[in-house]
Design an enzyme around this catalytic site. Structure first.
Site, PDB file in Angstrom:
ATOM      1  N   GLU A 223      -8.041  -2.528  -2.778  1.00  0.00           N
ATOM      2  CA  GLU A 223      -7.713  -1.377  -3.624  1.00  0.00           C
ATOM      3  C   GLU A 223      -6.873  -1.852  -4.810  1.00  0.00           C
ATOM      4  O   GLU A 223      -5.812  -2.434  -4.620  1.00  0.00           O
ATOM      5  CB  GLU A 223      -6.940  -0.325  -2.826  1.00  0.00           C
ATOM      6  CG  GLU A 223      -7.774   0.343  -1.743  1.00  0.00           C
ATOM      7  CD  GLU A 223      -6.947   1.258  -0.842  1.00  0.00           C
ATOM      8  OE1 GLU A 223      -7.424   2.356  -0.520  1.00  0.00           O
ATOM      9  OE2 GLU A 223      -5.830   0.860  -0.460  1.00  0.00           O
TER      10      GLU A 223
ATOM     11  N   ASN B  40      -5.276   3.978   3.610  1.00  0.00           N
ATOM     12  CA  ASN B  40      -4.126   4.185   4.480  1.00  0.00           C
ATOM     13  C   ASN B  40      -3.672   5.635   4.549  1.00  0.00           C
ATOM     14  O   ASN B  40      -3.027   6.045   5.519  1.00  0.00           O
ATOM     15  CB  ASN B  40      -2.969   3.277   4.065  1.00  0.00           C
ATOM     16  CG  ASN B  40      -3.168   1.862   4.548  1.00  0.00           C
ATOM     17  OD1 ASN B  40      -3.983   1.601   5.431  1.00  0.00           O
ATOM     18  ND2 ASN B  40      -2.447   0.924   3.978  1.00  0.00           N
TER      19      ASN B  40
ATOM     20  N   SER C 136       0.831  -1.203   0.000  1.00  0.00           N
ATOM     21  CA  SER C 136       0.000   0.000   0.000  1.00  0.00           C
ATOM     22  C   SER C 136       0.864   1.250   0.000  1.00  0.00           C
ATOM     23  O   SER C 136       0.353   2.365  -0.078  1.00  0.00           O
ATOM     24  CB  SER C 136      -0.893   0.018   1.248  1.00  0.00           C
ATOM     25  OG  SER C 136      -0.099   0.138   2.413  1.00  0.00           O
TER      26      SER C 136
ATOM     27  N   HIS D 263      -4.160  -4.234  -3.442  1.00  0.00           N
ATOM     28  CA  HIS D 263      -3.929  -4.109  -1.999  1.00  0.00           C
ATOM     29  C   HIS D 263      -5.083  -4.659  -1.171  1.00  0.00           C
ATOM     30  O   HIS D 263      -6.163  -4.083  -1.134  1.00  0.00           O
ATOM     31  CB  HIS D 263      -3.681  -2.640  -1.641  1.00  0.00           C
ATOM     32  CG  HIS D 263      -3.546  -2.404  -0.173  1.00  0.00           C
ATOM     33  ND1 HIS D 263      -4.257  -1.445   0.498  1.00  0.00           N
ATOM     34  CD2 HIS D 263      -2.777  -3.033   0.769  1.00  0.00           C
ATOM     35  CE1 HIS D 263      -3.945  -1.485   1.782  1.00  0.00           C
ATOM     36  NE2 HIS D 263      -3.060  -2.433   1.966  1.00  0.00           N
TER      37      HIS D 263
END
Length: 293
Positions: A155, A194, A122, A143
């Site tokens: 993701e 994130n 990420s 991800h």
């Protein structure tokens, strides 16, 4: 390559994340090759996955036949050459750029020319890796979130080198394994979740280090006032404090900004080997016999 052309998925790295990604793919109907350089790690991963599956059977979420079928589709291998039959590879090794570049260069010479190479990172965007391969258009980020067996969202990130076909195939694979994909049209370190979470964690660590409250109280505020399912310190323990450390070090190496370095309390935890649930101690102390996913 059409979606029907993806039959076998390779996962490199048999830690908690990699092994659970592999099981999710096997449950989704794919043949899966889970690779790790360590036979001991592979044995540990198989044992851990069996425990997770047994609990799902006990709770009625899966049948014994579904679990048996999933395991029958999995190969546990310490030979990277076994990935020569993979159509789609997901890398889930340590969060270090050079290690990922070295791995992708090796994979490029092993897997078929049509195979897609994805990184679960990420933090490290795929444009920092794609150039070591002869197939940059087939490289992207996919991800998963920890724990991959539980978390629904994935993701998928399209780098400037990633083809439309690769992005579309990655999204379709995510859908087939019963996850919810979000496609980022362009790459940015940290992606969506994130980047937002990072701001929360930075503030939580600031409040802790400056003595405004202890970690339990900060977590309590996040769960009871903000309705988060888990507080930031408990989450760092779950994902691994070393992961937070490597993410921040990568960011610092890119920016040179001292503010991007890992917080001192994170550095201290890593130095002492207190990495969270996986070591039995992080911000909290854990009895491994009671840890469940």
């Amino acid at each position: 390559m059409e979606m029907s052309g993806i039959k076998t998925i390779g996962v490199v790295g048999s830690g908690a994340m990699g092994s659970q990604i592999a099981m999710v793919c096997a449950l989704g109907g794919y043949s899966v090759i889970l690779h790790d350089v360590s036979d001991e790690s592979l044995t540990k991963a198989k044992h851990s996955l069996q425990g997770h599956m047994d609990r799902r059977i006990q709770k009625g979420r899966l049948t014994e036949n579904e679990v048996a079928d999933a395991f029958s589709r999995m190969m546990f291998s310490s030979s990277l050459e076994d990935l020569q039959q993979a159509d789609f590879v997901i890398e889930a090794i340590v969060e270090k750029l050079e290690a990922k570049r070295e791995l992708f260069a090796k994979l490029d010479g092993i897997v078929p020319k049509h195979a897609i190479l994805a990184t679960n990172s990420s933090t490290i965007v795929s444009s920092k890796i794609a150039d070591v391969t002869d197939r940059p258009e087939k490289v992207c980020n996919v991800h998963f979130f920890n724990p991959a067996l539980v978390m629904e969202l994935v993701e998928v990130v399209r780098g400037p080198h990633t083809s439309d076909e690769t992005a579309e195939l990655a999204v379709e694979v995510v859908k087939k394994i019963q996850k919810v994909p979000v496609l980022l049209k362009k790459e940015i370190s940290g992606f969506i979740a994130n980047r937002i979470l990072g701001k929360l964690m930075d503030e939580a660590v600031y409040l802790l280090e400056n003595g405004y409250a202890d970690h339990e109280e900060i977590d309590l505020v996040c769960t009871k006032a903000l309705n988060h399912p888990i507080g930031p310190f408990a989450l760092m323990d779950l994902t691994g404090i070393d992961v937070n450390y490597f993410v921040r070090m990568q960011r610092y190496q890119e920016s040179g900004d001292e503010a991007d370095k890992p917080a001192q309390i994170v550095q201290d935890k890593v130095q002492k080997g207190e990495l969270g649930r996986k070591t039995g101690k992080g911000f909290y102390t854990y009895d491994h016999s009671n840890v469940r996913v």
